[in-house]
Every structure is written in C-alpha cells, then in structure tokens.
Design a protein around this motif. Structure first.
Motif, PDB file in Angstrom:
ATOM      1  N   THR A   6      61.046  28.991  63.286  1.00 34.54           N
ATOM      2  CA  THR A   6      61.548  30.129  64.058  1.00 34.54           C
ATOM      3  C   THR A   6      61.240  31.384  63.255  1.00 34.54           C
ATOM      4  OG1 THR A   6      63.751  30.206  63.052  1.00 34.54           O
ATOM      5  CG2 THR A   6      63.437  28.682  64.904  1.00 34.54           C
ATOM      6  N   GLY A   7      61.024  32.496  63.940  1.00 35.52           N
ATOM      7  CA  GLY A   7      60.652  33.713  63.223  1.00 35.52           C
ATOM      8  C   GLY A   7      59.246  33.642  62.669  1.00 35.52           C
ATOM      9  N   GLY A   8      58.375  32.903  63.357  1.00 34.21           N
ATOM     10  CA  GLY A   8      57.030  32.657  62.845  1.00 34.21           C
ATOM     11  C   GLY A   8      56.090  33.841  62.860  1.00 34.21           C
ATOM     12  N   THR A   9      56.486  34.948  63.512  1.00 34.57           N
ATOM     13  CA  THR A   9      55.638  36.136  63.521  1.00 34.57           C
ATOM     14  C   THR A   9      56.300  37.305  62.796  1.00 34.57           C
ATOM     15  OG1 THR A   9      56.510  36.777  65.704  1.00 34.57           O
ATOM     16  CG2 THR A   9      54.473  35.490  65.668  1.00 34.57           C
ATOM     17  N   GLY A  10      57.376  37.039  62.068  1.00 33.90           N
ATOM     18  CA  GLY A  10      58.070  38.080  61.319  1.00 33.90           C
ATOM     19  C   GLY A  10      57.417  38.343  59.972  1.00 33.90           C
ATOM     20  N   ALA A  11      58.113  39.086  59.114  1.00 31.94           N
ATOM     21  CA  ALA A  11      57.552  39.499  57.825  1.00 31.94           C
ATOM     22  C   ALA A  11      57.135  38.303  56.973  1.00 31.94           C
ATOM     23  CB  ALA A  11      58.566  40.359  57.068  1.00 31.94           C
ATOM     24  N   ILE A  12      57.994  37.278  56.880  1.00 33.08           N
ATOM     25  CA  ILE A  12      57.620  36.075  56.120  1.00 33.08           C
ATOM     26  C   ILE A  12      56.844  35.109  56.999  1.00 33.08           C
ATOM     27  CG2 ILE A  12      58.432  34.282  54.554  1.00 33.08           C
ATOM     28  CD1 ILE A  12      61.128  35.481  54.607  1.00 33.08           C
ATOM     29  N   GLY A  13      57.335  34.921  58.218  1.00 28.20           N
ATOM     30  CA  GLY A  13      56.729  33.932  59.104  1.00 28.20           C
ATOM     31  C   GLY A  13      55.257  34.159  59.339  1.00 28.20           C
ATOM     32  N   ALA A  14      54.828  35.428  59.407  1.00 29.63           N
ATOM     33  CA  ALA A  14      53.419  35.740  59.629  1.00 29.63           C
ATOM     34  C   ALA A  14      52.546  35.188  58.514  1.00 29.63           C
ATOM     35  CB  ALA A  14      53.228  37.256  59.742  1.00 29.63           C
ATOM     36  N   HIS A  15      53.146  34.981  57.347  1.00 34.88           N
ATOM     37  CA  HIS A  15      52.417  34.401  56.220  1.00 34.88           C
ATOM     38  C   HIS A  15      52.761  32.922  56.034  1.00 34.88           C
ATOM     39  CE1 HIS A  15      50.980  38.356  54.812  1.00 34.88           C
ATOM     40  NE2 HIS A  15      52.168  38.792  55.230  1.00 34.88           N
ATOM     41  N   ALA A  16      53.998  32.543  56.368  1.00 32.08           N
ATOM     42  CA  ALA A  16      54.429  31.161  56.172  1.00 32.08           C
ATOM     43  C   ALA A  16      53.709  30.196  57.107  1.00 32.08           C
ATOM     44  CB  ALA A  16      55.940  31.045  56.362  1.00 32.08           C
ATOM     45  N   VAL A  17      53.506  30.592  58.366  1.00 34.88           N
ATOM     46  CA  VAL A  17      52.841  29.698  59.319  1.00 34.88           C
ATOM     47  C   VAL A  17      51.439  29.318  58.844  1.00 34.88           C
ATOM     48  CG1 VAL A  17      51.873  29.542  61.648  1.00 34.88           C
ATOM     49  CG2 VAL A  17      54.231  30.317  61.327  1.00 34.88           C
ATOM     50  N   PRO A  18      50.565  30.303  58.528  1.00 37.17           N
ATOM     51  CA  PRO A  18      49.241  29.907  58.029  1.00 37.17           C
ATOM     52  C   PRO A  18      49.290  29.172  56.689  1.00 37.17           C
ATOM     53  CG  PRO A  18      49.504  32.299  57.953  1.00 37.17           C
ATOM     54  CD  PRO A  18      50.646  31.763  58.745  1.00 37.17           C
ATOM     55  N   ALA A  19      50.291  29.492  55.848  1.00 36.08           N
ATOM     56  CA  ALA A  19      50.407  28.792  54.562  1.00 36.08           C
ATOM     57  C   ALA A  19      50.771  27.323  54.782  1.00 36.08           C
ATOM     58  CB  ALA A  19      51.453  29.471  53.687  1.00 36.08           C
ATOM     59  N   LEU A  20      51.666  27.065  55.724  1.00 37.33           N
ATOM     60  CA  LEU A  20      52.040  25.688  56.046  1.00 37.33           C
ATOM     61  C   LEU A  20      50.845  24.916  56.598  1.00 37.33           C
ATOM     62  CD1 LEU A  20      55.502  26.444  57.686  1.00 37.33           C
ATOM     63  CD2 LEU A  20      55.166  24.953  55.686  1.00 37.33           C
ATOM     64  N   ILE A  21      50.097  25.557  57.468  1.00 39.37           N
ATOM     65  CA  ILE A  21      48.914  24.903  58.058  1.00 39.37           C
ATOM     66  C   ILE A  21      47.866  24.633  56.981  1.00 39.37           C
ATOM     67  CG2 ILE A  21      46.984  25.257  59.657  1.00 39.37           C
ATOM     68  CD1 ILE A  21      49.011  26.777  61.446  1.00 39.37           C
ATOM     69  N   ALA A  22      47.661  25.602  56.089  1.00 36.87           N
ATOM     70  CA  ALA A  22      46.698  25.424  55.002  1.00 36.87           C
ATOM     71  C   ALA A  22      47.095  24.275  54.087  1.00 36.87           C
ATOM     72  CB  ALA A  22      46.569  26.710  54.203  1.00 36.87           C
ATOM     73  N   ALA A  23      48.411  24.022  53.989  1.00 33.45           N
ATOM     74  CA  ALA A  23      48.904  22.922  53.144  1.00 33.45           C
ATOM     75  C   ALA A  23      48.824  21.574  53.850  1.00 33.45           C
ATOM     76  CB  ALA A  23      50.344  23.203  52.719  1.00 33.45           C
ATOM     77  N   GLY A  24      48.338  21.565  55.094  1.00 32.84           N
ATOM     78  CA  GLY A  24      48.146  20.309  55.813  1.00 32.84           C
ATOM     79  C   GLY A  24      49.241  19.945  56.784  1.00 32.84           C
ATOM     80  N   HIS A  25      50.212  20.830  56.984  1.00 30.96           N
ATOM     81  CA  HIS A  25      51.305  20.542  57.897  1.00 30.96           C
ATOM     82  C   HIS A  25      50.928  20.932  59.335  1.00 30.96           C
ATOM     83  CE1 HIS A  25      53.873  19.669  54.499  1.00 30.96           C
ATOM     84  NE2 HIS A  25      53.588  20.848  53.973  1.00 30.96           N
ATOM     85  N   SER A  26      51.538  20.265  60.300  1.00 32.11           N
ATOM     86  CA  SER A  26      51.384  20.606  61.710  1.00 32.11           C
ATOM     87  C   SER A  26      52.553  21.514  62.088  1.00 32.11           C
ATOM     88  CB  SER A  26      51.392  19.332  62.561  1.00 32.11           C
ATOM     89  OG  SER A  26      51.378  19.641  63.930  1.00 32.11           O
ATOM     90  N   VAL A  27      52.248  22.680  62.653  1.00 32.85           N
ATOM     91  CA  VAL A  27      53.280  23.694  62.867  1.00 32.85           C
ATOM     92  C   VAL A  27      53.456  24.034  64.348  1.00 32.85           C
ATOM     93  CG1 VAL A  27      53.994  26.075  62.383  1.00 32.85           C
ATOM     94  CG2 VAL A  27      52.880  24.710  60.597  1.00 32.85           C
ATOM     95  N   THR A  28      54.710  24.025  64.781  1.00 30.24           N
ATOM     96  CA  THR A  28      55.124  24.556  66.084  1.00 30.24           C
ATOM     97  C   THR A  28      56.012  25.756  65.794  1.00 30.24           C
ATOM     98  OG1 THR A  28      55.168  22.305  66.967  1.00 30.24           O
ATOM     99  CG2 THR A  28      56.201  24.020  68.296  1.00 30.24           C
ATOM    100  N   ALA A  29      55.894  26.819  66.581  1.00 28.09           N
ATOM    101  CA  ALA A  29      56.678  28.021  66.287  1.00 28.09           C
ATOM    102  C   ALA A  29      57.142  28.702  67.562  1.00 28.09           C
ATOM    103  CB  ALA A  29      55.856  29.000  65.452  1.00 28.09           C
ATOM    104  N   LEU A  30      58.316  29.323  67.481  1.00 28.75           N
ATOM    105  CA  LEU A  30      58.832  30.089  68.604  1.00 28.75           C
ATOM    106  C   LEU A  30      57.970  31.326  68.836  1.00 28.75           C
ATOM    107  CD1 LEU A  30      62.734  30.248  68.365  1.00 28.75           C
ATOM    108  CD2 LEU A  30      61.317  28.810  69.805  1.00 28.75           C
ATOM    109  N   ALA A  31      57.738  31.641  70.105  1.00 35.30           N
ATOM    110  CA  ALA A  31      56.995  32.847  70.466  1.00 35.30           C
ATOM    111  C   ALA A  31      57.770  33.575  71.550  1.00 35.30           C
ATOM    112  CB  ALA A  31      55.602  32.488  70.956  1.00 35.30           C
ATOM    113  N   ARG A  32      58.115  34.847  71.299  1.00 38.91           N
ATOM    114  CA  ARG A  32      58.928  35.605  72.253  1.00 38.91           C
ATOM    115  C   ARG A  32      58.090  36.409  73.246  1.00 38.91           C
ATOM    116  NH1 ARG A  32      63.022  39.006  68.792  1.00 38.91           N
ATOM    117  NH2 ARG A  32      61.146  39.309  67.529  1.00 38.91           N
TER     118      ARG A  32
END
Length: 302
Positions: A6-32
């Motif tokens: 949640t908050g995947g496009t916020g100040a941290i989320g905008a960086h956390a989502v691609p970082a999680l994906i780069a680490a090999g995780h599959s990511v689902t995120a809320l989009a408003r």
C-alpha cells in the motif's frame, strides 16, 4: 515472495516497489488512479484498485500473498505542515487505515506485515544516541504513527510476524520538501528548524526502499531506519548548500520554530538516532552515510 504494497506510489513506495521487484519479489500494489496504475505497471507491479478502508476488498486483494507492506500515508504539503487541520487525512490513513489493513491481512491469512512509522516520535535526546528503547513522545501529529504501530503490534499478538520501520526525515527524489529545501539553498537560504546544534536524523528514499526489502527477511520487531551519521541542523543546512554550490547567507526558522510548539516539534527537537539494530539484524547499510552525500547525489542526478 509475493508482496502486497500500500502506498506504492508515495515517497518511499515509488522506490520500494521497483526495489522489491529488482530483488526478485512479485509485487501487487494499491493504485488510486489510472495514472498511478500505469506507473506501477511500468515498474513491473500489478496494480489493484480498492479502498484502504475496505476490509473485505483488501482481504480479497491480499489473498495468496506472503507479506503486506503498509506504506500508505497522506502527508500535508510543506506550506500546510503547521496547520493541525492539514493532518486529519494523514491521521485517518495511519490509524483507521492501518487497522483495516491488519484486519484484512488476518482475514487473508497473511503471516508477514511491515508497517511504516517515523523516528520523530522519540523524545528529545540532546546529543545522546537514540536506540529503539528510547522513550517515545505523544503530541498531536504523532497520533497516527502511534496508532499504526499499535495495529502492527496487534498483528504480532495474533501470531503474525510484524516489523515496524521508524524512518528518519525523508529526502531524495519524490520527497517534495527536500527538493524545496535545495531550491531555498540556491537562493542562499538554509532550512534550520530549531537550535543549530541539535540533531536531525534523515534517510534517503533509496536507502529507505532498500530497508523495506531487507525487512522482509529480518526478524520481526521495531527498527530505526536512518542515516549512519545524523547531522546537526547547522551541518544539515550546510550540506544542502554545498550540494548546490552555494554559501548560506541566512537560515531559519531556528529558535523561532520552537515558538510554534507541538506544530513543529517533530523537527525542532534533537534526535540523534542510531540504525545499529537494523544493520545488525538484516545486513542492510545505507548507500548514503549522511545527508551530505545524499543531497550531493540528488543534484548530480538532475
């Protein structure tokens, strides 16, 4: 892991989502919005449209995931920061929203939860180092953070693995206030909230995102996510000026900021916060040891 953010496009989320994906995780995120959904798709995440306050909808969206990372927030703009009314939505997101996220995660059988919080809830520590056992404070704009932490602890009490990340003051790309601080420095104006010899503990958003990734495999608990070297307010302002090749002619609000009481207490107090516990538990280490290196990197990137 399959991770829901949640908050995947916020100040941290905008960086956390691609970082999680780069680490090999599959990511689902809320989009408003459709625009934010497009951004998430471009990063390789699967966007989902559901309200943060819809327990059943969230539970359905969480199903099949291994972890939920709650980074949802609604921080007021820099110009509205001192107005108590500007914090109403942020408090609702962090209190009612975090409670709904925890309830939905339990309904969906989620075992791992990461909850965003802030290190600014600690009491003034002067020049002493502050670890996770340092007493916290309760002031009006901290209510949401305390509520979010309580929700995470409730998740842990029910048998889940809960991790609370107490972030320092964010700076870097997508952290609008830090870009404004650099703009001020270009005009030889330094941002210095409180006494010049008091400490501010910050964290670059890229390092914050990498901490989220590291927290997925660290033991549950409460951790400080800050730079290795907190700077005094004077040194912080000088770091911003150095990043844009300027010398400061004036700085503020300084001690005058103390007159606003609890409206600015989160940044006027002295917080020399240690990240040692998280570094030892996870192996994480910030790319930017202090704001001096981090702000310089901001200007070099653009």
């Amino acid at each position: 892991m399959r991770v829901f953010v949640t908050g995947g496009t916020g100040a941290i989320g905008a960086h956390a989502v691609p970082a999680l994906i780069a680490a090999g995780h599959s990511v689902t995120a809320l989009a408003r919005s459709d625009a934010k959904a497009a951004v998430l798709r471009g990063q390789g995440a699967v966007p989902v449209s559901v309200s943060l306050f819809d327990r059943r909808g969230l539970a359905d969206a969480f199903a099949g995931h291994d972890a939920v990372v709650n980074l949802a927030s609604a921080l007021p703009s820099t110009t509205a920061f001192i107005r108590k009314s500007a914090w109403t939505e942020c408090e609702r997101v962090r209190s009612e929203g975090s409670a709904t996220v925890v309830d939905a995660a339990r309904d969906a059988g989620i075992q791992n939860m990461i909850q965003e919080s802030v290190s600014m809830i600690y009491r003034d520590g002067g020049s002493n180092w502050i670890d996770e056992d340092h007493p916290v404070d309760h002031y009006p704009i901290s209510r949401g953070n305390h509520a979010a932490e309580a929700s995470a602890r409730r998740f842990a009490a029910a048998g889940g693995n809960a991790t609370i990340l107490r972030f320092g003051v964010f700076y870097g790309p997508h952290a609008a206030h830090s870009e404004q601080i650099l703009d001020m420095a270009k005009w030889h104006i330094g941002f210095m909230p409180g006494r010049s010899d008091t400490y501010m503990s910050s964290i670059h958003v890229v390092d914050a995102a990498n901490a989220v990734v590291a927290a997925l495999t660290a033991p549950g608990g409460t951790y400080n996510i800050v730079d290795n070297t907190p700077l005094t307010k004077r040194a912080y302002a000088d770091a911003c000026a150095a990043a844009v090749g300027r010398r400061l002619w004036v700085s503020g609000p300084g001690r005058l900021g103390l007159l606003l009481g609890d409206r600015l207490t989160s940044i006027t107090r002295s917080l020399r916060v240690s990240n040692k516990r998280f570094r030892d538990a996870s192996g994480w280490c910030p790319r930017y040891p202090s704001a001096l290196e981090g702000y310089r990197a901001m200007t070099e990137l653009g």
